[in-house]
Design a protein around this motif. Structure first.
Motif, short mmCIF file in Angstrom:
data_model
loop_
_atom_site.label_atom_id
_atom_site.label_comp_id
_atom_site.label_asym_id
_atom_site.label_seq_id
_atom_site.Cartn_x
_atom_site.Cartn_y
_atom_site.Cartn_z
N GLU A 66 2.74 0.38 -8.26
CA GLU A 66 1.66 -0.68 -8.50
C GLU A 66 1.32 -1.54 -7.05
N ASP A 67 2.31 -1.60 -6.30
CA ASP A 67 1.87 -2.23 -4.85
C ASP A 67 1.63 -1.43 -3.73
N ALA A 68 1.89 -0.27 -3.92
CA ALA A 68 1.60 0.64 -2.62
C ALA A 68 0.33 0.74 -2.30
N PRO A 69 -0.83 0.56 -3.27
CA PRO A 69 -2.18 0.52 -2.91
C PRO A 69 -2.51 -0.68 -2.17
N GLY A 70 -1.80 -1.84 -2.51
CA GLY A 70 -2.24 -2.83 -1.65
C GLY A 70 -1.64 -2.87 -0.35
N LEU A 71 -0.65 -2.29 -0.02
CA LEU A 71 0.04 -2.09 1.22
C LEU A 71 -1.06 -1.16 2.10
N ASP A 88 3.04 -8.25 0.62
CA ASP A 88 4.20 -8.60 -0.25
C ASP A 88 4.14 -7.43 -0.97
N TYR A 89 5.38 -6.99 -1.45
CA TYR A 89 5.53 -5.74 -2.30
C TYR A 89 6.97 -5.54 -2.63
N ARG A 90 7.07 -4.89 -3.81
CA ARG A 90 8.54 -4.61 -4.39
C ARG A 90 8.96 -3.17 -3.81
N LEU A 91 10.17 -3.08 -3.44
CA LEU A 91 10.91 -1.84 -3.15
C LEU A 91 11.89 -1.73 -4.30
N ARG A 92 11.98 -0.51 -4.67
CA ARG A 92 12.88 0.03 -5.73
C ARG A 92 14.18 0.64 -4.95
N CYS A 93 15.07 -0.18 -5.06
CA CYS A 93 16.60 -0.01 -4.38
C CYS A 93 17.17 1.18 -4.85
N ASP A 95 19.96 1.45 -6.21
CA ASP A 95 20.63 1.28 -7.41
C ASP A 95 19.42 1.07 -8.80
N GLY A 96 18.26 1.23 -8.21
CA GLY A 96 17.18 1.24 -9.43
C GLY A 96 16.68 -0.32 -9.61
N SER A 97 17.15 -1.30 -9.11
CA SER A 97 16.54 -2.61 -9.06
C SER A 97 15.41 -2.79 -8.09
N LEU A 98 14.80 -3.82 -8.43
CA LEU A 98 13.53 -4.02 -7.57
C LEU A 98 13.88 -5.41 -6.87
N ARG A 99 13.36 -5.30 -5.67
CA ARG A 99 13.55 -6.16 -4.68
C ARG A 99 12.32 -6.83 -4.02
N TRP A 100 11.67 -8.04 -4.00
CA TRP A 100 10.55 -8.29 -3.17
C TRP A 100 10.55 -8.46 -1.73
N VAL A 101 9.82 -7.99 -0.89
CA VAL A 101 9.79 -8.10 0.40
C VAL A 101 8.52 -8.32 1.15
N SER A 102 8.35 -9.05 2.31
CA SER A 102 7.20 -9.18 2.86
C SER A 102 7.10 -8.43 4.22
N GLU A 103 5.96 -7.72 4.56
CA GLU A 103 6.03 -6.79 5.58
C GLU A 103 4.94 -7.59 6.42
N TYR A 104 5.22 -7.62 7.77
CA TYR A 104 4.04 -8.12 8.93
C TYR A 104 4.35 -6.86 9.95
N GLY A 105 3.19 -6.36 10.34
CA GLY A 105 2.93 -5.26 11.01
C GLY A 105 1.88 -5.19 12.06
N GLY A 106 1.75 -3.99 12.68
CA GLY A 106 0.73 -3.89 13.57
C GLY A 106 0.75 -2.34 13.89
N ALA A 107 -0.44 -1.88 14.58
CA ALA A 107 -0.49 -0.67 14.99
C ALA A 107 -0.30 -0.45 16.49
N VAL A 108 0.21 0.74 16.92
CA VAL A 108 0.60 1.15 18.41
C VAL A 108 -0.46 2.19 18.60
N LYS A 109 -1.29 1.94 19.79
CA LYS A 109 -2.37 2.87 20.15
C LYS A 109 -2.10 3.56 21.10
#
Length: 210
Positions: A66-71, A88-93, A95-109
């Motif tokens: 559900e979160d992949a399209p937003g990322l 912000d999105y959820r990772l499926r760990c 062990d099957g649990s879900l964990r919220w993470v926040s990603e800050y990123g940029g492109a290298v050209k």
């Protein structure tokens, strides 16, 4: 080579002090990881070695569907505008649990302006999201209790009007005042109880923000 190893050691030392990890990946559909430094296993349950090059698991498959399209959209918009992204999105760990993470990123050209890598930092925000959800629940409860108070006050107003009418009639009709008074008292008690509930909820809200 020695210099590069020293740099890698420095980055690893810095990354392990943060509640997350640094990454660099290819700009492909799998976001194929080339480098992962920091608390990767603590957040995902997978080792860096398992994720790099999609050796045992691709990172993109860990992202909640559900979160992949937003990322993806955040990355696309950032690349198009030449800016960094945040999502912000959820990772499926593992062990099957879900964990919220926040990603800050940029492109290298490269020199021609083509995107060759994506890089950034992913941090654990599970506790923050849980606090936000708790605050949201408290806010909804406050709204519900407030509605109860508003309804009670409306009923009190109607009873006051009816009491005025009864007062104008006097005589035998005056016996009904006792009934009206009892209803007014009960409504006042209910209103007082709701007010106490709101006070308690507000106290919880303030404690959560500390």
């Amino acid at each position: 080579m020695t210099h590069m190893s020293e740099q890698d050691s420095i980055y690893e030392s810095i990354a392990t002090r943060m509640n997350g990890f640094l990454y660099r990946c290819r700009n492909d559909e799998h976001y194929t990881m080339l480098n992962l430094t920091g608390r990767v296993q603590e957040l995902t349950g997978h080792t860096s070695e398992d994720l790099i090059g999609n050796r045992k698991q691709s990172y993109v498959e860990l992202i909640h569907g559900e979160d992949a399209p937003g990322l993806d959209q955040a990355i696309e918009r950032a690349i198009a505008s030449g800016k960094n992204w945040h999502a912000d999105y959820r990772l499926r760990c593992k062990d099957g649990s879900l964990r919220w993470v926040s990603e800050y990123g940029g492109a290298v050209k490269d020199e021609e302006g083509s995107v060759i890598y994506l890089e950034g930092v992913v941090t654990d925000i599970q506790q923050r999201r849980q606090s936000e959800e708790r605050l949201g629940s408290i806010s909804r409860d406050i709204a519900l209790e407030t509605e109860k108070i508003a309804h009670s006050l409306k009923m009190l107003q109607l009873l006051s009007i009816n009491a005025g009418i009864e007062a104008a009639r006097a005589g035998e009709a005056g016996k009904g005042f006792a009934v009206v008074a009892e209803h007014v008292r009960r409504l006042a008690d209910d209103t007082n109880s709701s007010a106490k509930v709101i006070t308690g909820l507000m106290t919880q809200l303030n404690q959560s923000q500390d």
